[in-house]
Design a protein around this motif. Structure first.
Motif, PDB file in Angstrom:
ATOM      1  N   VAL A 105       0.828  -1.207   0.000  1.00  0.00           N
ATOM      2  CA  VAL A 105       0.000   0.000   0.000  1.00  0.00           C
ATOM      3  C   VAL A 105       0.862   1.255   0.000  1.00  0.00           C
ATOM      4  CG1 VAL A 105      -1.647   1.324   1.370  1.00  0.00           C
ATOM      5  CG2 VAL A 105      -2.001  -1.113   1.037  1.00  0.00           C
ATOM      6  N   THR A 106       1.897   1.292   0.844  1.00  0.00           N
ATOM      7  CA  THR A 106       2.729   2.489   0.913  1.00  0.00           C
ATOM      8  C   THR A 106       3.585   2.660  -0.340  1.00  0.00           C
ATOM      9  OG1 THR A 106       4.414   1.265   2.156  1.00  0.00           O
ATOM     10  CG2 THR A 106       2.823   2.538   3.422  1.00  0.00           C
ATOM     11  N   ALA A 107       3.936   1.564  -0.996  1.00  0.00           N
ATOM     12  CA  ALA A 107       4.701   1.685  -2.236  1.00  0.00           C
ATOM     13  C   ALA A 107       3.894   2.383  -3.319  1.00  0.00           C
ATOM     14  CB  ALA A 107       5.134   0.304  -2.721  1.00  0.00           C
ATOM     15  N   LEU A 108       2.570   2.346  -3.198  1.00  0.00           N
ATOM     16  CA  LEU A 108       1.704   2.978  -4.191  1.00  0.00           C
ATOM     17  C   LEU A 108       1.309   4.399  -3.809  1.00  0.00           C
ATOM     18  CD1 LEU A 108      -0.646  -0.043  -4.998  1.00  0.00           C
ATOM     19  CD2 LEU A 108       1.164   0.890  -6.452  1.00  0.00           C
ATOM     20  N   VAL A 109       1.827   4.905  -2.695  1.00  0.00           N
ATOM     21  CA  VAL A 109       1.447   6.242  -2.237  1.00  0.00           C
ATOM     22  C   VAL A 109       1.690   7.319  -3.299  1.00  0.00           C
ATOM     23  CG1 VAL A 109       2.106   8.102  -0.648  1.00  0.00           C
ATOM     24  CG2 VAL A 109       1.501   5.854   0.243  1.00  0.00           C
ATOM     25  N   PRO A 110       2.871   7.406  -3.920  1.00  0.00           N
ATOM     26  CA  PRO A 110       3.061   8.453  -4.941  1.00  0.00           C
ATOM     27  C   PRO A 110       2.042   8.369  -6.076  1.00  0.00           C
ATOM     28  CG  PRO A 110       5.171   7.544  -4.284  1.00  0.00           C
ATOM     29  CD  PRO A 110       4.126   6.658  -3.673  1.00  0.00           C
ATOM     30  N   LEU A 111       1.765   7.146  -6.531  1.00  0.00           N
ATOM     31  CA  LEU A 111       0.795   6.959  -7.607  1.00  0.00           C
ATOM     32  C   LEU A 111      -0.608   7.325  -7.151  1.00  0.00           C
ATOM     33  CD1 LEU A 111       0.118   5.930 -10.466  1.00  0.00           C
ATOM     34  CD2 LEU A 111      -0.116   3.635  -9.471  1.00  0.00           C
ATOM     35  N   MET A 112      -1.000   6.871  -5.955  1.00  0.00           N
ATOM     36  CA  MET A 112      -2.349   7.131  -5.465  1.00  0.00           C
ATOM     37  C   MET A 112      -2.544   8.612  -5.129  1.00  0.00           C
ATOM     38  SD  MET A 112      -3.546   4.237  -5.948  1.00  0.00           S
ATOM     39  CE  MET A 112      -5.194   4.733  -5.473  1.00  0.00           C
ATOM     40  N   LEU A 113      -1.490   9.269  -4.672  1.00  0.00           N
ATOM     41  CA  LEU A 113      -1.598  10.709  -4.415  1.00  0.00           C
ATOM     42  C   LEU A 113      -1.740  11.495  -5.715  1.00  0.00           C
ATOM     43  CD1 LEU A 113       0.816  11.494  -1.449  1.00  0.00           C
ATOM     44  CD2 LEU A 113      -1.577  12.189  -1.672  1.00  0.00           C
ATOM     45  N   ARG A 114      -1.070  11.028  -6.753  1.00  0.00           N
ATOM     46  CA  ARG A 114      -1.228  11.689  -8.047  1.00  0.00           C
ATOM     47  C   ARG A 114      -2.667  11.551  -8.532  1.00  0.00           C
ATOM     48  NH1 ARG A 114       2.275   8.805 -11.574  1.00  0.00           N
ATOM     49  NH2 ARG A 114       3.898   9.612 -10.214  1.00  0.00           N
ATOM     50  N   ALA A 115      -3.232  10.363  -8.348  1.00  0.00           N
ATOM     51  CA  ALA A 115      -4.634  10.163  -8.732  1.00  0.00           C
ATOM     52  C   ALA A 115      -5.555  11.000  -7.857  1.00  0.00           C
ATOM     53  CB  ALA A 115      -4.992   8.682  -8.616  1.00  0.00           C
ATOM     54  N   HIS A 116      -5.220  11.103  -6.572  1.00  0.00           N
ATOM     55  CA  HIS A 116      -6.034  11.896  -5.654  1.00  0.00           C
ATOM     56  C   HIS A 116      -5.998  13.378  -6.025  1.00  0.00           C
ATOM     57  CE1 HIS A 116      -7.841  13.111  -1.808  1.00  0.00           C
ATOM     58  NE2 HIS A 116      -6.908  14.033  -1.744  1.00  0.00           N
ATOM     59  N   GLU A 117      -4.841  13.875  -6.393  1.00  0.00           N
ATOM     60  CA  GLU A 117      -4.725  15.284  -6.768  1.00  0.00           C
ATOM     61  C   GLU A 117      -5.450  15.581  -8.075  1.00  0.00           C
ATOM     62  OE1 GLU A 117      -0.528  15.659  -6.862  1.00  0.00           O
ATOM     63  OE2 GLU A 117      -0.306  15.900  -4.689  1.00  0.00           O
ATOM     64  N   THR A 118      -5.498  14.585  -8.960  1.00  0.00           N
ATOM     65  CA  THR A 118      -6.158  14.776 -10.255  1.00  0.00           C
ATOM     66  C   THR A 118      -7.678  14.640 -10.144  1.00  0.00           C
ATOM     67  OG1 THR A 118      -4.215  13.885 -11.391  1.00  0.00           O
ATOM     68  CG2 THR A 118      -6.271  13.968 -12.637  1.00  0.00           C
ATOM     69  N   ALA A 119      -8.126  13.576  -9.469  1.00  0.00           N
ATOM     70  CA  ALA A 119      -9.571  13.305  -9.357  1.00  0.00           C
ATOM     71  C   ALA A 119      -9.830  12.613  -8.021  1.00  0.00           C
ATOM     72  CB  ALA A 119     -10.046  12.438 -10.519  1.00  0.00           C
ATOM     73  N   PRO A 120      -9.860  13.366  -6.922  1.00  0.00           N
ATOM     74  CA  PRO A 120      -9.955  12.754  -5.590  1.00  0.00           C
ATOM     75  C   PRO A 120     -11.208  11.901  -5.387  1.00  0.00           C
ATOM     76  CG  PRO A 120     -10.345  15.135  -5.489  1.00  0.00           C
ATOM     77  CD  PRO A 120      -9.837  14.835  -6.857  1.00  0.00           C
TER      78      PRO A 120
END
Length: 447
Positions: free
Chosen positions: A164-179
């Motif tokens: 889960v934490t390894a995907l943090v940068p990717l998931m944050l990018r998705a969150h910033e784009t379309a939370p």
């Protein structure tokens, strides 16, 4: 015949923050909640162990697992969603600081992997060596297998949290784009997996929800981080209507999350037991519970900040968060050692769930927690030679340096090896150590 069943899980710790973080970079209330959650986990693991000796056979079980009264209690004691919310909160803050300094996602993943796996590697090596020596000394192999199984189970958290934490940068990018779209997509995936599991009868399908459920709850942590940032920067002239809306959000989360759990249990047929049944594998009931817990955290944040700023609150929070992974890893071996010592000494063991059993829980809990706390300085010292050994291995192993994703997968493989085989036989522990050492090579090359 010896029986041995452990609590399948309760919750797991979020690694403590970087030592160099300043007080202004941390949230005292969040740190306190994380420490309290870890304390709940330790209390559950210790208190639920039921030991009985019948005609010389030792039986160690989860004494409360099948008790009807335990199900409603789990609605209060299932703190794992709160852990992942806090994890998302902390991960977003760390990633944003790192990115502001020009850091990369690889550096972020390397840092998080190291903080999880260095304590785990030291722990695995010591326990594997100890059990091997015990076997050579003639200790009954069945008892060693039981001890190995009991000490292995909490390590499930490492495998899930690494991914889960390894995907943090990717998931944050998705969150910033379309939370909102990202959260809806993850929740929808979890619902689909639960539906496939129910209608196909294939429980193995539910394993996919270890990703969907925990990633969705981690996203709630991202939202909480943004909510806290907005609260902290509100001016004195902030519109009263806007403030009222912000106060209504936590209440809506609490009510909505609680009603969703009730509906899932009473309408959709989910188990009312949230600590075990809805966590193996994870179900959407945990997302609903996480939403309610997020609402409580939002409402309780101001008073919690005051408590966390006090002398006792800050001391408790600082000690637990400094040793969070060590406490989580080592409390089970301490419990096994204390139990073995009492059995060897011929101590009287009350029947599980009897009045005497409940009466002796506080003494057992106090003994194991005290011994675990005293062990922390030693556990910390074990990590220094572990890192040096990793450095030596990295210099001797030829080939290109592994990528950050490869390091994560190697670490997960090491933890899964222990989950499948335990520390016993010894080759399983040795293989796990090798895999985790290989995963930590990325730390050496990154420095």
């Amino acid at each position: 015949m010896t029986q041995f069943t452990i609590p399948r899980t309760a919750a797991s710790p979020e690694p403590s923050g970087r030592r160099g973080a300043t007080a202004s970079q941390r949230d005292a209330a969040v740190d306190l909640v994380r420490a309290v959650c870890l304390a709940v986990v330790l209390l559950l693991h210790i208190s639920m162990a039921g030991v009985a000796v019948v005609s010389g056979d030792i039986s160690i079980t989860n004494a409360v697992e099948d008790e009807a009264w335990f199900a409603p209690v789990t609605w209060l004691l299932q703190v794992m969603p709160l852990f992942f919310i806090i994890g998302g909160f902390a991960a977003r803050a760390q990633w944003m600081r790192l990115r502001a300094r020009g850091g990369t996602s690889r550096e972020f993943i390397v840092s998080r992997t190291r903080r999880l796996l260095v304590p785990a590697l030291a722990f695995t090596a010591v326990v594997t060596l100890t059990l091997t020596v015990a076997a050579l000394a003639g200790v009954d192999t069945a008892l060693l297998a039981e001890a190995s199984f009991r000490m292995t189970q909490p390590l499930w958290f490492l495998a899930v949290y690494l991914g889960v934490t390894a995907l943090v940068p990717l998931m944050l990018r998705a969150h910033e784009t379309a939370p909102h779209a990202t959260l809806i997509a993850l929740v929808s995936g979890a619902v689909l997996v639960d539906a496939l599991r129910k209608f196909s009868g294939m429980d193995a399908v539910g394993v996919v929800n270890y990703a969907f459920v925990w990633l969705a709850i981690q996203q709630l942590g991202f939202f909480f981080s943004e909510w806290r940032t907005g609260t902290a920067t509100e001016s004195a002239t902030w519109d009263a209507v806007a403030r009222a809306r912000r106060r209504r959000l936590p209440i809506a989360l609490i009510v909505g999350g609680a009603l969703a759990v009730v509906a899932l249990v009473n309408v959709a047929g989910y188990s009312p037991e949230l600590l075990l049944d809805n966590n193996n594998p994870a179900s959407i009931a945990l997302i609903a519970l996480g939403a309610a817990q997020l609402g409580v955290l939002m409402l309780a944040h101001p008073p919690l900040t005051r408590v966390a700023s006090g002398t006792r609150g800050s001391a408790f929070s600082r000690f637990v968060n400094t040793h969070s992974m060590r406490l989580y890893l080592w409390h089970m071996p301490v419990l096994v050692v204390v139990t073995a010592g009492l059995l060897t000494a011929g101590a009287w063991w009350p029947e599980p769930l009897s009045l005497e059993w409940f009466a002796t829980r506080p003494l057992l809990i106090a003994t194991v927690l005290s011994a675990t706390a005293l062990l922390m300085p030693i556990a910390a010292r074990l990590e220094a030679p572990t890192e040096r050994l990793v450095g030596v291995a990295a210099r001797r192993i030829r080939g290109g340096r592994p990528s950050a994703p490869a390091a994560v997968w190697l670490g997960i493989a090491g933890v899964v090896t222990l989950l499948v085989f335990g520390f016993w036989p010894a080759w399983a522990g040795l293989l796990a150590c090798v895999l985790m050492m290989l995963s930590l090579r990325v730390r050496t090359f990154a420095s």
